[in-house]
Design an enzyme around this catalytic site. Structure first.
Site, PDB file in Angstrom:
ATOM      1  N   LYS A 149      59.252  55.530  42.411  1.00 14.54           N
ATOM      2  CA  LYS A 149      57.837  55.218  42.175  1.00 14.54           C
ATOM      3  C   LYS A 149      57.461  55.702  40.784  1.00 14.54           C
ATOM      4  O   LYS A 149      57.455  56.906  40.511  1.00 14.54           O
ATOM      5  CB  LYS A 149      56.976  55.918  43.237  1.00 14.54           C
ATOM      6  CG  LYS A 149      55.482  55.700  43.061  1.00 14.54           C
ATOM      7  CD  LYS A 149      54.690  56.426  44.128  1.00 14.54           C
ATOM      8  CE  LYS A 149      54.595  57.911  43.866  1.00 14.54           C
ATOM      9  NZ  LYS A 149      53.670  58.599  44.776  1.00 14.54           N
ATOM     10  N   GLU A 179      51.806  52.759  53.572  1.00 14.57           N
ATOM     11  CA  GLU A 179      51.878  54.197  53.287  1.00 14.57           C
ATOM     12  C   GLU A 179      50.523  54.839  53.538  1.00 14.57           C
ATOM     13  O   GLU A 179      49.499  54.342  53.050  1.00 14.57           O
ATOM     14  CB  GLU A 179      52.281  54.418  51.824  1.00 14.57           C
ATOM     15  CG  GLU A 179      52.058  55.837  51.332  1.00 14.57           C
ATOM     16  CD  GLU A 179      52.106  55.956  49.813  1.00 14.57           C
ATOM     17  OE1 GLU A 179      51.635  56.993  49.293  1.00 14.57           O
ATOM     18  OE2 GLU A 179      52.605  55.039  49.152  1.00 14.57           O
TER      19      GLU A 179
END
Length: 210
Positions: free
Chosen positions: A131, A40
């Site tokens: 998340k 990411e």
């Protein structure tokens, strides 16, 4: 191999906040060769779309390597990421419009959440996983309270404050998936140090079959 299979195998997401295009390929090469398959790059990194496109081009034939962006806060961001062939859309919040846009384009949605209401809002909008951020401030007990009231098929990724000193404790307490930020990578860091850190986290994860 799809996203959930890769996540279950790798269990780590490398968060490369602040990375520059001139170092992104070398850094990614170390991560991938050492066993971290999900990368990411937060959108507040310099020249971020160039870095992401460099990675998606480099790994276009490696279906077990997933490249995406974090800090995605608008549908326009999702569209831009789609155009550079990003796979993952990771947000700091549970924005229904972003999740639906992500899924409409056939991408993987990983929104951030803290409360059960935010989690179910994200799940009902089509999120692939969640998340939990900021993790360290709320800790293991909060994680376990949250986990038992959410669908078991939705992975919860702990992000925020995970480092060499505490990841073993978290694994011992049943946490499976982690996003690693500054404890793994900082801009322009020594690549030998990066390799040492990556090897530590991968080895530690593999020691715990949770």
């Amino acid at each position: 191999m799809d996203y959930l299979e890769i996540l279950k195998h790798s269990r780590l997401i490398a968060i490369l906040r602040g990375i520059n295009p001139n170092e992104v390929l070398e850094v990614a090469n170390i991560l991938v060769k050492s066993g971290i398959k999900i990368i990411e790059i937060p959108l507040n990194s310099p020249d971020v779309y160039k870095s992401i496109e460099m990675l998606t081009t480099a790994y276009k034939d490696s279906y077990e390597i997933l490249i995406g962006a974090g800090t995605v806060c608008s549908q326009e961001d999702v569209e831009k990421l789609y155009k550079v062939n990003a796979t993952l859309i990771i947000s700091p919040n549970s924005d229904v419009n972003i999740i639906k846009k992500t899924k409409k384009l056939g991408l993987v949605s990983i929104p951030g959440f803290l409360t059960p209401s935010e989690a179910y809002t994200a799940i009902n909008a089509g999120a692939d996983s969640l998340k939990l951020f900021p993790f360290k401030k709320f800790g293991i007990e909060y994680y376990n309270d949250i986990k038992v009231i959410l669908p078991q098929n939705i992975p919860i990724i702990a992000v925020g404050g995970i480092d060499e000193s505490n990841i073993s404790e978290y694994l011992q307490n049943g946490i499976k998936y982690f996003g690693l930020g500054s404890s793994l990578y900082t801009p322009n860091m020594d690549l030998k140090l990066l390799k040492t850190k990556v090897d530590f986290f991968v080895k530690t994860i593999n020691e715990y079959n949770v």
